[in-house]
Structures are given as C-alpha cells and as structure tokens.
Design a protein around this motif. Structure first.
Motif, PDB file in Angstrom:
ATOM      1  N   ALA A   1       7.761  -1.134 -16.923  1.00  0.00           N
ATOM      2  CA  ALA A   1       7.048  -0.269 -15.980  1.00  0.00           C
ATOM      3  C   ALA A   1       7.253  -0.739 -14.544  1.00  0.00           C
ATOM      4  O   ALA A   1       7.455   0.073 -13.629  1.00  0.00           O
ATOM      5  CB  ALA A   1       5.563  -0.244 -16.329  1.00  0.00           C
TER       6      ALA A   1
ATOM      7  N   PRO B   1       5.578   5.061 -15.887  1.00  0.00           N
ATOM      8  CA  PRO B   1       4.732   4.669 -17.020  1.00  0.00           C
ATOM      9  C   PRO B   1       5.541   4.566 -18.306  1.00  0.00           C
ATOM     10  O   PRO B   1       6.543   5.259 -18.485  1.00  0.00           O
ATOM     11  CB  PRO B   1       3.700   5.803 -17.109  1.00  0.00           C
ATOM     12  CG  PRO B   1       3.761   6.498 -15.793  1.00  0.00           C
ATOM     13  CD  PRO B   1       5.160   6.346 -15.298  1.00  0.00           C
TER      14      PRO B   1
ATOM     15  N   SER C   1       1.603   1.495 -20.407  1.00  0.00           N
ATOM     16  CA  SER C   1       1.812   0.551 -19.309  1.00  0.00           C
ATOM     17  C   SER C   1       2.178   1.318 -18.049  1.00  0.00           C
ATOM     18  O   SER C   1       3.065   2.184 -18.089  1.00  0.00           O
ATOM     19  CB  SER C   1       2.932  -0.443 -19.651  1.00  0.00           C
ATOM     20  OG  SER C   1       2.634  -1.139 -20.852  1.00  0.00           O
ATOM     21  N   PHE C   2       1.495   1.000 -16.949  1.00  0.00           N
ATOM     22  CA  PHE C   2       1.694   1.712 -15.694  1.00  0.00           C
ATOM     23  C   PHE C   2       2.064   0.734 -14.582  1.00  0.00           C
ATOM     24  O   PHE C   2       1.473  -0.343 -14.475  1.00  0.00           O
ATOM     25  CB  PHE C   2       0.413   2.437 -15.270  1.00  0.00           C
ATOM     26  CG  PHE C   2       0.068   3.627 -16.105  1.00  0.00           C
ATOM     27  CD1 PHE C   2       0.286   4.915 -15.629  1.00  0.00           C
ATOM     28  CD2 PHE C   2      -0.488   3.470 -17.365  1.00  0.00           C
ATOM     29  CE1 PHE C   2      -0.029   6.021 -16.388  1.00  0.00           C
ATOM     30  CE2 PHE C   2      -0.813   4.568 -18.142  1.00  0.00           C
ATOM     31  CZ  PHE C   2      -0.581   5.851 -17.650  1.00  0.00           C
TER      32      PHE C   2
ATOM     33  N   ALA D   1       1.425  -4.461 -12.733  1.00  0.00           N
ATOM     34  CA  ALA D   1       1.361  -3.399 -13.741  1.00  0.00           C
ATOM     35  C   ALA D   1       0.034  -3.492 -14.475  1.00  0.00           C
ATOM     36  O   ALA D   1      -0.579  -4.561 -14.551  1.00  0.00           O
ATOM     37  CB  ALA D   1       2.527  -3.514 -14.722  1.00  0.00           C
TER      38      ALA D   1
END
Length: 357
Positions: free
Chosen positions: A154, A160, A190-191, A203
């Motif tokens: 990410a 994402p 997960s961003f 992240a």
C-alpha cells in the motif's frame, strides 16, 4: 412554524402546516463524515390519526441520518472516540497507538495497526494493539519497506490493498499465513497514509476474523478513518520535525555560547604543565559544564563548575558564574572567599538556579 427542520443546510418552509420541534440529533452521512445537527420538525398530526411524540421524532432523525439501531449508534460513537484520541495525539507514535487501540471498533474490524515510515532510512515501524500476541508484535515491530506485506504494498503503490479472504491473501503472501491464523485473520484491508502533497508517511491496516465483501459503504467508512489518521499523522510528523529543529537550533546556540566562554588558550605557568580536554557525551545537550584557567597574582587559578540543566539558559548562567569567579579571584584569590561570594551572588541574583564549583 417556519424553517423548523434543517438537514445539512437545507430546510423546508410551510405556512400551512404546524410543526412540533423535537430534540436535535447528531448526524453522519453514509461515509461517516459529519453533516452537523438535525433538528427534526414534525407535523403535529401524523397522518395516521395521532399526534407524533419525541420518540417518533428520533426515529425520523435516525432514518434521515442512516442510524437505525443501537449498533449503528455505537459505530458512530466509536468514530468520535477515535477522533478524540487522534486529536489528542502529538507524536507519530501516539497517533499510531490511537488508531491501533480505537480503529478496529470504528470500522467494525477485530484488529487495527499503523505502520510508520521513516522516509530517510526506508524502515517501517509497526504499532500493534495491546491485545495482539506479544511474540507476533515483536516479530513485526520493524522491517524494511521492501518486505513483502500488504502494508508495504500500500505504501509503495499508493493504493489500498484488499484481501477478501485468507485464501486470497495466501496466494500473494503465503509466508504470512501462519501469523494470520495465529491472530485469527480472515480478511484484511491496508491503506496508504499520505501527506497533502501525496508523499507516503505510513499505512493503516485492518483485519476481520471472517471473509469480507468490502461493500461500497464499508470502503467509504474505511476511507473516512484512514483520512482522519493520515491528517493526524501528518500533523504529528510536522510538529515533531519543528520540535527537533528547534532543539537543534538551541543546541547550536548553546554550543557557540559555551565555546565562547571556555578558555581558548591555557596560560603558561612556571612549574605547572596545563592541558585540558572537554568531551561531553555524544548525545548530551550542551549547557552548564565549564572550566577555566587564569593567572592571579603570580599564581594559577583552576576552576571546574557545573550548572544544573541544559541548553542556552544553562550556558548563560555558566557565563555569569565564570565572569564572577574571575572578578572575585582578582580581589581575593582565596578559594573559600571566591566560592562564598559566588554563592551569595547566586542566592541574590539567580535564586532559581543550582550550580557547583
């Protein structure tokens, strides 16, 4: 009654219908963003042949806001708790801890964590919730950004990364399967956390015990939480950088001040060989440590002193004491007299300071 009910800045106006004002409700849009306060204005006659009460008003306000049950209200309250924790955080570590402890409840997940990226070393420090297995937390406490993980992906791609099930994750990250099973993860998201200019600074990761479809509404809520976390992290990073720069400037000023007050050349003394080395600890702040050597009436006066504290303030006190010692020694070089007079000067002029000589 006119202009009684207002939602997100838009109202209605009816001169023919009488309305009853009920208590205001806080309202969030479907993404979780705040719209403000809804004042639900209700007709006194409901159309079903009875007068509507306050409870009916709350049902309408809840319907307008998309909050229809206690579970929905709990989710909105969890967002406010997270927002409060994030706003109180002043360091990147505190921001990460706030998300790790409060973020999972805000998105309906079982786990949340935050990765902090050092943009200079490209090392990632992962902050876990306190509920996670300590061994797994220690294993994934720090790693390089090139490590094959969804969080690193990410951060590197700026997009994402969703894994709807453990099977999907295993296809791309088979080495994570044992740890995922150990913490009961069935799906993850997960961003990347980026600055306003698009620079990646970390992240945010979320995990669920069961498979997820990641609906549009769920992704909007995740986007909201990530946006809040990214803003808080950027603010904390900038604040920490400003503090470090200010501390560096103060250390530099104190260093210059201290160097100016230490003797550059030791005097020559018959029958006495002099040498001095000043070596503070490599990570110590400059401040009140000092020494001086000067001739007095054919003799040599040696002085070593220390002012409590660090920084420019302590260096300034040190300079005053150094000059006072020289002045007193010229009048009367007796060590006891010099120290006694120096003590009286500090008690009168510098009562809040502590020093030794």
């Amino acid at each position: 009654m006119r202009n009684l009910a207002v939602l997100a800045g838009h109202g209605f106006d009816s001169a023919e219908t009488r309305f009853k004002l009920v208590k205001p409700q806080e309202c969030l849009d479907p993404s979780g963003s705040g719209l403000g306060v809804v004042g639900a204005g209700l007709p006194e006659s409901s159309g079903y042949g009875r007068t509507m009460g306050d409870d009916d008003g709350f049902e309408l306000a809840d319907s307008l806001c998309g909050v229809r049950n206690e579970s929905g209200l709990a989710k909105e309250e969890s967002i406010w708790r997270l927002a409060t924790a994030l706003s109180a955080a002043t360091t990147p570590a505190e921001v990460a801890s706030a998300l790790a402890e409060q973020g999972s409840e805000a998105v309906g997940a079982s786990l949340a964590n935050m990765a902090l990226l050092d943009t200079h070393t490209k090392r990632v420090r992962l902050v876990h919730p306190s509920t996670i297995d300590p061994e797994i937390a220690a294993k994934w406490a720090e790693f390089d950004i090139s490590e094959s993980t969804p969080l690193c992906e990410a951060m590197l791609t700026g997009r994402p990364v969703f894994h709807e099930s453990l099977e999907v994750m295993e296809e791309q990250y088979p080495h994570l399967q044992p740890d995922s099973l150990a913490v009961s993860l069935g799906a993850t998201a997960s961003f990347p956390l980026t600055t306003a200019s698009g620079v990646s600074i970390g992240a945010a990761g979320f995990g669920w015990p069961d498979s997820q479809q990641f609906t549009a509404a769920q992704v909007r809520r995740l986007d909201l939480i990530v946006h809040m976390a990214a803003q808080s992290l950027q603010r904390a990073v900038l604040y920490e950088r400003e503090q470090q720069e200010a501390a560096a400037r103060e250390r530099a000023d104190a260093q210059l001040f201290q160097d100016a007050c230490l003797p550059r050349v030791l005097p020559e003394s018959e029958g006495l060989e002099l040498a001095a080395v000043y070596l503070p600890a490599s990570d110590a702040a400059m401040g009140g440590d000092w020494y001086d050597v000067f001739p007095v009436n054919g003799r040599t006066c040696l002085v070593i002193g220390d002012v409590a504290g660090h920084g420019a303030g302590s260096a300034a006190v040190m300079a005053q004491l150094r000059n006072a010692v020289r002045a007193y020694a010229v009048e009367d070089p007796s060590p006891s007299r010099v120290v006694s007079r120096l003590n009286r000067m500090m008690c009168r002029l510098l009562p809040g300071e502590t020093a030794s000589a």
